[in-house]
Design a protein around this motif. Sequence first.
Motif, PDB file in Angstrom:
ATOM      1  N   ASN A   1       0.834  -1.195   0.000  1.00 50.50           N
ATOM      2  CA  ASN A   1       0.000   0.000   0.000  1.00 50.50           C
ATOM      3  C   ASN A   1       0.870   1.247   0.000  1.00 50.50           C
ATOM      4  O   ASN A   1       0.871   2.028  -0.942  1.00 50.50           O
TER       5      ASN A   1
ATOM      6  N   GLU B   1       2.515   9.418  -7.120  1.00 57.35           N
ATOM      7  CA  GLU B   1       2.354   9.185  -5.682  1.00 57.35           C
ATOM      8  C   GLU B   1       3.709   8.816  -5.094  1.00 57.35           C
ATOM      9  O   GLU B   1       4.444   8.006  -5.668  1.00 57.35           O
TER      10      GLU B   1
ATOM     11  N   ASN C   1      -1.564  11.880  -5.934  1.00 58.14           N
ATOM     12  CA  ASN C   1      -2.077  11.455  -4.632  1.00 58.14           C
ATOM     13  C   ASN C   1      -0.930  11.261  -3.663  1.00 58.14           C
ATOM     14  O   ASN C   1       0.129  10.761  -4.035  1.00 58.14           O
TER      15      ASN C   1
ATOM     16  N   MET D   1      -9.070  13.363   2.904  1.00 57.06           N
ATOM     17  CA  MET D   1      -9.573  11.994   2.825  1.00 57.06           C
ATOM     18  C   MET D   1      -9.960  11.463   4.200  1.00 57.06           C
ATOM     19  O   MET D   1      -9.332  11.773   5.191  1.00 57.06           O
ATOM     20  N   TYR D   2     -11.031  10.681   4.209  1.00 61.56           N
ATOM     21  CA  TYR D   2     -11.487   9.955   5.403  1.00 61.56           C
ATOM     22  C   TYR D   2     -11.821  10.870   6.579  1.00 61.56           C
ATOM     23  O   TYR D   2     -11.654  10.490   7.739  1.00 61.56           O
TER      24      TYR D   2
ATOM     25  N   GLU E   1     -11.374  11.110  -0.880  1.00 64.09           N
ATOM     26  CA  GLU E   1     -11.626   9.701  -0.579  1.00 64.09           C
ATOM     27  C   GLU E   1     -12.421   9.676   0.718  1.00 64.09           C
ATOM     28  O   GLU E   1     -12.129  10.440   1.633  1.00 64.09           O
TER      29      GLU E   1
ATOM     30  N   HIS F   1     -14.440   3.997   3.157  1.00 64.65           N
ATOM     31  CA  HIS F   1     -13.521   2.954   2.693  1.00 64.65           C
ATOM     32  C   HIS F   1     -14.294   1.632   2.586  1.00 64.65           C
ATOM     33  O   HIS F   1     -14.655   1.023   3.591  1.00 64.65           O
TER      34      HIS F   1
ATOM     35  N   TRP G   1     -13.821   5.330  -1.484  1.00 59.89           N
ATOM     36  CA  TRP G   1     -12.651   4.493  -1.768  1.00 59.89           C
ATOM     37  C   TRP G   1     -13.086   3.036  -1.666  1.00 59.89           C
ATOM     38  O   TRP G   1     -13.430   2.619  -0.588  1.00 59.89           O
TER      39      TRP G   1
ATOM     40  N   PHE H   1      -5.683  -5.474   2.054  1.00 58.71           N
ATOM     41  CA  PHE H   1      -6.035  -4.055   1.936  1.00 58.71           C
ATOM     42  C   PHE H   1      -6.258  -3.665   0.479  1.00 58.71           C
ATOM     43  O   PHE H   1      -6.776  -2.596   0.171  1.00 58.71           O
TER      44      PHE H   1
ATOM     45  N   ASP I   1     -10.878  -3.608  -1.536  1.00 56.21           N
ATOM     46  CA  ASP I   1     -11.682  -2.648  -0.779  1.00 56.21           C
ATOM     47  C   ASP I   1     -12.633  -1.885  -1.695  1.00 56.21           C
ATOM     48  O   ASP I   1     -12.780  -0.674  -1.600  1.00 56.21           O
TER      49      ASP I   1
ATOM     50  N   CYS J   1      -9.812   2.278   7.155  1.00 58.21           N
ATOM     51  CA  CYS J   1      -9.084   3.469   6.727  1.00 58.21           C
ATOM     52  C   CYS J   1     -10.019   4.671   6.883  1.00 58.21           C
ATOM     53  O   CYS J   1     -10.298   5.369   5.941  1.00 58.21           O
TER      54      CYS J   1
HETATM   55  C1  GAL Z   1      -5.578   6.378   0.809  1.00 55.09           C
HETATM   56  C2  GAL Z   1      -4.879   6.326  -0.522  1.00 55.09           C
HETATM   57  C3  GAL Z   1      -5.479   5.295  -1.433  1.00 55.09           C
HETATM   58  C4  GAL Z   1      -5.637   3.999  -0.698  1.00 55.09           C
HETATM   59  C5  GAL Z   1      -6.476   4.195   0.524  1.00 55.09           C
HETATM   60  C6  GAL Z   1      -6.600   2.957   1.366  1.00 55.09           C
HETATM   61  O1  GAL Z   1      -4.796   6.987   1.770  1.00 55.09           O
HETATM   62  O2  GAL Z   1      -4.914   7.567  -1.156  1.00 55.09           O
HETATM   63  O3  GAL Z   1      -4.636   5.153  -2.534  1.00 55.09           O
HETATM   64  O4  GAL Z   1      -4.394   3.542  -0.312  1.00 55.09           O
HETATM   65  O5  GAL Z   1      -5.875   5.142   1.357  1.00 55.09           O
HETATM   66  O6  GAL Z   1      -7.226   1.915   0.734  1.00 55.09           O
END
Ligand code: GAL
Length: 992
Positions: free
Chosen positions: A81, A373, A428, A469-470, A522, A525, A553, A586, A589, A967
């Motif tokens: 990852n 990335e 990213n 993200m998240y 994102e 998850h 995501w 992982f 997903d 995540c």
């Molecule tokens: C993020 C990332 C994605 C993927 C995701 C987890 O941080 O940008 O590419 O890794 O987490 O599935």
Amino acid sequence: MTTALPPTDPSDRWWEALPAGKNRLRGRAHLRTDAPELSLDGSWDFRYGTRADGSDLGEVGRIEVPGLWQFQGHGAPQYTNVIYPIPRDVPHVPDENPTGHYSRPLAVPEEWAQDLASGARLLLRFQGVDSAAKIWIDGAEIGVTAGSRLTQEFDVTEALSAPGEHRLDVRVVQWSVNTYVEDQDMWWASGIFRSVDLLLRPVGGLHDLVSVTDFDPASGRGTLQVSAYDRDGAPVAARLEVPALGLSASADGSVLEVGTVRPWSAEDPQLYDATVSTGAETVSLRLGFRRVEVDGEIFRINGERIVFRGVNRHEADPVVGRTQHLGNQDLDVALMKQHNLNAVRTSHYPPHQRFLDLCDEAGLYVICEGDFETHGFHADSTWGEDGTGAAEGPAQNPLFEQSLIERTDRFVRRDRHHPSIVMWSIGNEAASGPVTEAMVAQVRETDPTRPVIYEQDYSASYVDVFSLMYSSIEESEQIGRRALSPEYQDKLTAMLRSFALEVPDGAFANPPALSKPFLWIEYAHAMGNGAGSLKEYMELTERYPALHGGFIWEWIDHGLETTDAEGNRIYGYGGDFGERLHDGNFVADGLVLPDRTPSPALLDAKHHYSPVGLVVSAGSARLTNRYAFSDLGHLRAEVSLDAQASWQELELPPLAPGRSTELALPGGDHAAVTVRLLTRQAQGPVPAGHEVVAASHVDADRLRAAVEVTGTAPASPRPAADGGWTLGPARFDDLGRLVGLGELEVESAGVDLYRAPVDNERARTRYPLEARWRRIGLDVARRRLQELRTEGEALVVRSRIGLDGSALGADVLERWRGDGDGVEVEVTVTPVDFWPTDLPLPRIGWTFALPSAPDRVEYEGFGPHESYPDTGGGTTFARRTAALAELQVPYVFPQENGNRAGVVRAVLSGPSAPALELRAPEGLGLAVRPWSTAELDRRAHDGALRPDGRTWVTLSAALQGVGSAACGPAPLPQYVLGAREQSFRFRLAPRA
Ligand code: GAL
């Protein structure tokens, strides 16, 4: 053709050189042209070795182009990852470097001779080579690629000038300097994975073309600007025709008024076919007229605020990996449209260009992302994700600047004529610094017409749109309110500082971010069962105008078809291919399973992403038009009463975008009412009669009255010869456990406080409940009978559930009553009052197994897909029949799945025993499986699960929510199942 390999120059370490790449032509648009093209796809010669200098290449074999060699018998894929799979030793890579040497004969078509004689050029085009390649023709060096998912072209006119057959050699290395800037979360795999073509470029041809459209929502009129360029970037004279607009003009870059046009949007993807012609070459374009603007904190398309109901999409396939696969592109776009998605981010690289053609045609808003990335600088296999390498990372490393700016320019040029692209993202998780800032500036220079986004510019100081993200619901609300708490400010400050940047205290008190539109680049998850709380996220977009939705995501599980050690067919993930360093499952997903079967999460998303909000209550349905542009004229409505399979038409009033209305429903005493909206006509990949949204209302009192069995003569409990008891058709053993119902044997019956942990609860998540549940042994809880007695006509069983090594546990009271046909039980579970408040229970329910193994389930409740407390959007109340297999969700990694919520009645039947009827007047969760929870818990791959010859039935009165913590955030407090007293009841009756 010679068969000799090209000569090797030991001093030329082309794969480690910066700036990367050599002799490539500047990036340009990927155009549909009438200029001749020769596809070089097909079977090539291939030799495999481990040294980039080609000194240990093996025997010649064959390989398919396009394709990745790890999927064609050479080497193996590896999944990480974040961390790099090689030492972080910039710009170097290890000596051992999987290397594929491709070669094939190449002959210029005879019919091109005349053009060539008059000065036409030949270009060799690679659309995707992972991770770097050196190219030779007849042993003479042509150039070097850089940018695995970027198109690269080389002028090979001179190299191919001699008549006859030539030899093309392409040496591809797995590790190169590009590896450091292509650290996306996906399989490491290598080769020529997109098409290769030889292009004849006519004299006076159209090398590049830029089209800029605009639509003025106030007047309904459009403008168009088309500029044609030669290879040196100089304008060429060309004629532009747009027949549907009656337009014929010079493509000289001047702004053309085209009059009234039908604008392009994801809701109505109107395209106008156009041609641009120089006489020597004609290219065709599909124009979409639309205006994209950032207006303060609002992101608008054609004047209206847009909410992105999106997903992140990688290119993945269980057999060929990232290799282009045209059928998958059509299928993905069709599935997205059919499930109410309106947006896609091409995470984390430009997709095969055909995907964008399909987005133009079907209508999806695209954030097109550069191939960039560098997450591995932020983490280390020794100390984890601590930002140790940030300062040497490319965002701040001038060594990389030129290459990264070139990459950025190249990807924007390829795709800037697509109307579906409404934003560019430079990449990213590559930290932030002068280089990323320069990349953003480069995007603006190459295409000044679209906003630029890059998540890791956390304060949005140099991008147009703020994204994270998240983010949790709570954090997102703060962003929506435009006021961040001191704690959240500190968190964001620390995130920026982890990039080894100087960030002053107070930087997030009033950051530029809070004056810009926000989206979740994102979120949600979708790993395994989940993600939870899409509903709450989407509600925020209705409350806070600055919140513009986001991108789940991710689209697809990247599981790969393979076989485990026992010979089971499985979808493999990290570690299944002999990798030492990997990140397990992982990589699985997505909203669709590896074979693109929609997972329940896609159906949940379909509901919460619906363009029409639908809430059904007693006597009425509330509709909210969430479209930006459309009324509801293209939809019709139907209602079904009392879970019948028949539908009546409902009159659907025209409803302007943004408006809500109440729809009166047929009166009467109905226990259940379901409303659904269907398309009237096909639109692109969405067929006529397609259900856009559906929802039910159930009247709990009426339902209870309808399901309850009353007026039967009570049976009395009687002691049995074996020390047990009978009650009506039920048999109990001496410990008070249900062991039979008429002719049916019952096994393992009793209270169940466990469910197999979901991915969001496993180790390495933010909410690792699994380890705690296992440590206390909830999965192997022990029962002790406390009391077994009769009380009037009831058989009362008191027992205690205990956990090894602990005083934790629960008291269970079961009160059984019977009649001639069946038994009913009232269960009360009372956990000890000192149960830790931070340790939720997985479930409060009741499980039993039927050795007669019924395989058909008729149920009345919410379906057809699974529901957990924070998922299950789009389930409706109905009577349905399913085969056992249809009630399982084959998540790549086995985990709890398949719960149907609010089930009031079910009949389990099979070929070899009487049926069993189950009634739960208040509604219970129902899961029916061909294996036990222990089996689900013990296996690491779906394909390894083994039915044990029984059918396992689990009724749930309460379940722990699934959240998104693999995540993202843990379940919201209202979905956490704290230990609490819970009562529930149900009835079991054997049926002839
Ligand atoms: C993020 C990332 C994605 C993927 C995701 C987890 O941080 O940008 O590419 O890794 O987490 O599935």
